[in-house]
Each structure stands twice: as structure tokens, then as C-alpha cells.
Scaffold this motif. Sequence first.
Motif, mmCIF file in Angstrom:
data_model
loop_
_atom_site.group_PDB
_atom_site.id
_atom_site.type_symbol
_atom_site.label_atom_id
_atom_site.label_comp_id
_atom_site.label_asym_id
_atom_site.label_seq_id
_atom_site.Cartn_x
_atom_site.Cartn_y
_atom_site.Cartn_z
ATOM 1 N N GLU A 1 90.886 -25.635 15.834
ATOM 2 C CA GLU A 1 89.497 -25.401 16.636
ATOM 3 C C GLU A 1 88.534 -26.385 16.021
ATOM 4 O OE1 GLU A 1 88.747 -21.288 15.774
ATOM 5 O OE2 GLU A 1 90.173 -20.327 17.369
ATOM 6 N N GLY A 2 88.680 -26.479 14.777
ATOM 7 C CA GLY A 2 87.605 -27.541 14.077
ATOM 8 C C GLY A 2 87.696 -28.971 14.073
ATOM 9 N N VAL A 3 89.037 -29.367 14.339
ATOM 10 C CA VAL A 3 89.528 -30.640 14.390
ATOM 11 C C VAL A 3 90.189 -31.165 15.773
ATOM 12 C CG1 VAL A 3 90.645 -32.666 13.107
ATOM 13 C CG2 VAL A 3 89.718 -30.818 11.834
ATOM 14 N N PRO A 4 89.107 -31.653 16.629
ATOM 15 C CA PRO A 4 89.701 -31.923 18.097
ATOM 16 C C PRO A 4 90.974 -32.967 17.970
ATOM 17 C CG PRO A 4 87.392 -31.826 17.978
ATOM 18 C CD PRO A 4 87.625 -31.807 16.673
ATOM 19 N N SER A 5 90.905 -33.956 17.108
ATOM 20 C CA SER A 5 91.900 -34.843 17.145
ATOM 21 C C SER A 5 93.144 -34.769 16.175
ATOM 22 C CB SER A 5 91.398 -36.115 16.751
ATOM 23 O OG SER A 5 90.898 -36.229 15.319
ATOM 24 N N LEU A 6 93.128 -33.277 15.978
ATOM 25 C CA LEU A 6 94.423 -33.048 14.941
ATOM 26 C C LEU A 6 95.835 -33.047 16.164
ATOM 27 C CD1 LEU A 6 95.382 -31.691 12.392
ATOM 28 C CD2 LEU A 6 95.217 -29.618 13.525
ATOM 29 N N ILE A 7 96.776 -33.520 15.501
ATOM 30 C CA ILE A 7 98.132 -33.629 16.278
ATOM 31 C C ILE A 7 99.151 -32.705 15.838
ATOM 32 C CG2 ILE A 7 100.210 -35.241 16.691
ATOM 33 C CD1 ILE A 7 98.484 -37.548 15.947
ATOM 34 N N THR A 8 99.439 -32.524 14.655
ATOM 35 C CA THR A 8 100.381 -31.496 14.364
ATOM 36 C C THR A 8 100.091 -31.292 12.611
ATOM 37 O OG1 THR A 8 101.941 -33.190 13.366
ATOM 38 C CG2 THR A 8 102.534 -31.954 15.709
ATOM 39 N N VAL A 9 100.472 -29.993 12.080
ATOM 40 C CA VAL A 9 100.445 -29.535 11.009
ATOM 41 C C VAL A 9 101.693 -29.026 10.323
ATOM 42 C CG1 VAL A 9 98.899 -27.941 9.524
ATOM 43 C CG2 VAL A 9 98.044 -28.623 11.466
ATOM 44 N N SER A 10 101.744 -29.627 9.040
ATOM 45 C CA SER A 10 103.220 -28.671 8.351
ATOM 46 C C SER A 10 102.650 -27.987 7.285
ATOM 47 C CB SER A 10 103.895 -30.182 8.010
ATOM 48 O OG SER A 10 105.129 -29.561 7.205
ATOM 49 N N LEU A 11 103.318 -26.812 7.159
ATOM 50 C CA LEU A 11 102.974 -25.970 5.835
ATOM 51 C C LEU A 11 104.462 -25.604 5.392
ATOM 52 C CD1 LEU A 11 100.345 -23.369 7.493
ATOM 53 C CD2 LEU A 11 99.964 -25.343 6.000
ATOM 54 N N ALA A 12 105.352 -26.652 5.390
ATOM 55 C CA ALA A 12 106.549 -26.316 4.819
ATOM 56 C C ALA A 12 106.436 -26.299 3.285
ATOM 57 C CB ALA A 12 107.423 -27.333 5.486
ATOM 58 N N ASP A 13 105.423 -27.095 2.623
ATOM 59 C CA ASP A 13 105.372 -26.797 1.302
ATOM 60 C C ASP A 13 104.305 -26.159 0.876
ATOM 61 O OD1 ASP A 13 104.760 -27.463 -1.269
ATOM 62 O OD2 ASP A 13 104.712 -29.649 -1.119
ATOM 63 N N ARG A 14 104.702 -25.087 0.147
ATOM 64 C CA ARG A 14 103.930 -23.828 -0.119
ATOM 65 C C ARG A 14 102.642 -24.460 -0.913
ATOM 66 N NH1 ARG A 14 105.915 -18.857 0.243
ATOM 67 N NH2 ARG A 14 108.119 -18.575 0.818
ATOM 68 N N ARG A 15 102.633 -25.491 -1.620
ATOM 69 C CA ARG A 15 101.375 -25.906 -2.515
ATOM 70 C C ARG A 15 100.583 -26.765 -1.722
ATOM 71 N NH1 ARG A 15 104.902 -28.033 -7.419
ATOM 72 N NH2 ARG A 15 106.159 -28.581 -5.669
ATOM 73 N N ARG A 16 100.823 -27.526 -0.499
ATOM 74 C CA ARG A 16 100.203 -28.684 0.122
ATOM 75 C C ARG A 16 100.092 -28.396 1.484
ATOM 76 N NH1 ARG A 16 98.172 -32.027 -3.288
ATOM 77 N NH2 ARG A 16 97.657 -33.342 -1.692
ATOM 78 N N VAL A 17 99.025 -29.006 2.225
ATOM 79 C CA VAL A 17 98.874 -29.032 3.517
ATOM 80 C C VAL A 17 99.022 -30.384 4.276
ATOM 81 C CG1 VAL A 17 97.407 -28.338 5.643
ATOM 82 C CG2 VAL A 17 97.507 -26.872 3.605
ATOM 83 N N LEU A 18 100.013 -30.595 4.975
ATOM 84 C CA LEU A 18 100.033 -31.909 5.660
ATOM 85 C C LEU A 18 100.141 -31.829 6.946
ATOM 86 C CD1 LEU A 18 101.156 -34.860 4.722
ATOM 87 C CD2 LEU A 18 103.411 -34.120 5.385
ATOM 88 N N LEU A 19 98.991 -32.837 7.533
ATOM 89 C CA LEU A 19 98.507 -32.964 9.003
ATOM 90 C C LEU A 19 98.371 -34.153 9.442
ATOM 91 C CD1 LEU A 19 95.200 -33.274 9.194
ATOM 92 C CD2 LEU A 19 95.307 -31.085 7.970
ATOM 93 N N TRP A 20 98.425 -34.368 10.614
ATOM 94 C CA TRP A 20 98.285 -35.726 11.356
ATOM 95 C C TRP A 20 97.072 -35.678 12.243
ATOM 96 C CZ3 TRP A 20 102.655 -33.590 9.816
ATOM 97 C CH2 TRP A 20 103.705 -34.448 8.746
#
Length: 438
Positions: free
Chosen positions: A116-135
Motif C-alpha cells: 500500500e505504501g510503496v507503489p513500485s514494490l515488486i516482491t517481498v521475502s520474509l523467509a529470514d525471521r530477522r530481516r526483510v528482503l524486498l525488491w
Amino acid sequence: MFGWLKNYMPRGIYARAALILVMPIVFLQLLVSVVFIQRHFDGVTRLMTSAMNIELRFLIDTANAAETADAALLAVRQLGDPLEIETELPADQVLDADIKPFEDLTGSMVIETLREGVPSLITVSLADRRRVLLWAETRHGPMEISFRRQRVSASNPHQLLVIMVVLGGIMTAVAYFFLRNQLRPIKRMARAATDYGKGRITPFTPTGAVEVRAAGTAFLDMRNRLERQAQSRTMMLSGVSHDLRSPLTRMRLGLSMIDEKEAAPLLRDVDDMERLLNAFLDFARSDAGNVAEKVRPSEIADLVLADALRMDQDVTLLPMQGPDDPVSMRPLAVRRALDNLIGNALRYGTKAQIGISVTDRAVRFTVEDNGPGIPPDRYEEALSPFVRLDPARNQDKGSGVGLGLSIVADIARSHGGVLRLGESASLGGLKAELVLAK
């Protein structure tokens, strides 16, 4: 309406008490977890992620403002270092779909707020419990962004849920421990009542709550009252029998001094009166008997068979079914019951069979004869005292007052059992089953 639930409810009082304790605790934990905790963590996560969206949009706008990819990477890294955000432009690889572990309770809210807040967001990965990885998409290609998970969501609610479950389990165990102390007197009273139904007097002292003590005291009063009534009946009939024996003895002595032919009918009357007195006394003593002890069922049957053979009676003992382990019973009372059944069988028939069957819950003695039997619709009547079934059993073959089967039924009830009547499949006459509870 809810009768079908009875088939799935536990039978024991301890299991039902545990269910009463566990159900409210589990329901309360689920309610708090779903309605309060999850909503609370979702709200906090949305606020924290919304704040993070501002920084992410600023990084993306900075990358889009640069003329070249190298300048964009340098600019976002200069901003990302103080913000503790790692970037890579252009990204080596981009995931095709979002990744959220099933047990991540706040992951869905994080991904939803980021989109909702980042229109250009492609994908998000929450596989690592300690970090957020997004493109995110930029004019210089996809940019990979990584930051700590604590910046977009509060501490994982699993910890709170685990604490609730552990504390709930501890409190349930403590409550069950105290409740067990309240249920234990009820179990002891039930055991004492069961033993009394089997003819055994078990020591019992009322304990527990006031209501449980009152029930225990009422049970003791009832048991004592029944014992006094049984003793009074036995003493009364014993006294009557003793008092009447002296006049009968004097009558017999007087009759012996007159003519034998004239005295014969009177002597038969005196004999009948003595048999009546003995029958009354046996009926009174049927539930008094001796003290219960561990006895093998085969030993009692062997003694009864030996007495019958010594009297030259046609009685046989069938092979025993089940284990011949010692069973708690009153041997003299059971032997008296079998003697009555055999006497009753041979009075109306010429042959009798004794059978023994032992199960986990009962001992069954059976006595069958080849006599005329009793109609099925009169079985219950035959067990009543002072009942003589003249049409069914030929009274010319014996005399009595109708107490034989009643005495046996009383002995069976004093052992927590029952006397059943039926038709003999092998001999064709009456089949009497003396069932004693173990």
C-alpha cells in the motif's frame, strides 16, 4: 437436542473434572489470542511498517533522480548506511512471488502495508525471521533492499502465546490437584458403596467439602441401619426358632409314648414344623453368613459335589470355563446357595449339573436339572419368598415354603450379583445361574 454429545463425553469423574477445567482455559486463551493479541500486533505492525514506507519511498525516489546506475547506487548507499538499510542496484535476481512462512502471524500485515505504501514494490521475502528482503522497480532496474525485521513489526507474538499456554497448563495442573482432593472422598465413598453391595464392609471416613461429608455420613448411617435391620431379623427368627424347638421336642417326646399308628400323623406334622423353622432360619441368615475371603470357585463346587455324591445323588460337575483364581466371597453362604439349588433341582428332577464360568467381572455358578422347569413368565414370581409354583413344579415330590430360591437370590444380592432363571439346553429342565460380582 445435545443427547449425541453423551457418547463422546468421558465416563470418569476425574476426566470430566479435567474437561471442565481445560475447556474454559483453552477458550479464554483462544479468545485473547485472536481478538486482542492478534489485533493489537496487527495495529502495531501497520504503524511501524507505515513509518518504514516513508524511508523506502525516499530511497526509491533518490535512485530514480540519479542520472546513472552507479550514481543511483552511491546515493542510496549514502542514505542507507545511516538508516541501517542495505541496498543493491541493480539486483542480481528477483523473486517471482512473495514468501511468508505459515507460522509468521504478522507477515501478512507487513506485506500488505508495504504494497500500500510503496507503489513500485515488486516482491517481498520474509523467509529470514530477522530481516526483510524486498525488491522495488527503479529507472535503473530492480533494486534489492534489506533491513531488520524489528523495524516493521513488534516482537513475534509467539513468545506471548507460548507464555500463555505454559502458564495456562501450570494453572490447570494446580487447579486439578486441588480438585482431585475434593473428588477423592467421592471415589472412596463410591468404592465403599460398591463393596457393601458385594457383601464386604470397607472402612470409610467422610472427608472433603461439607456437602461430600454430609453424603458420606448419610451413607454410613444407611449402611449401619441396614446392618442393624439384618441382625434384628436374624436374631428375631433365631429366637423364634429356639423358643419353638422346645415345645416341639416335648410334643415329639409325648407322641413317642402313645400308640405308634395314632402318633404317626402327628409326628409328620412335627417334622413339617421343624422343616419350616429351619427354612425360616436359613432365610434370615442368607445375607448374614460368614466373613468374605479369597476362595477358588472350584473349591466350593468340589465341596458341594462331594456332599451330593456322599448322599448318592446324581450330580455332575462340568469343565470350568475361565481362570480358577481366588475370588473374594463368603464361602459358606455361596455353598449354602448351591446346596439349595441342587436340592431344588433333585426335588423336581432326577439329575443335576454344576457349571462354573469366571470372567473379569463376575463368577457364574450354574445348576441345571431335567425336571419340568418353570414357565418364563413366572421366573420373577419364583424368586419371591413364600411362593410355591404348584402348576410348574410338582409339589408331591417335595415339601417346602417357597424360600429356597429366595435364599439364593438374597445371597447373590449380598455379593453384588443376581440369580437368573432359564431353560437348560442340555437337560431340558430349569437352569439357575448364580452370578457373583468380583
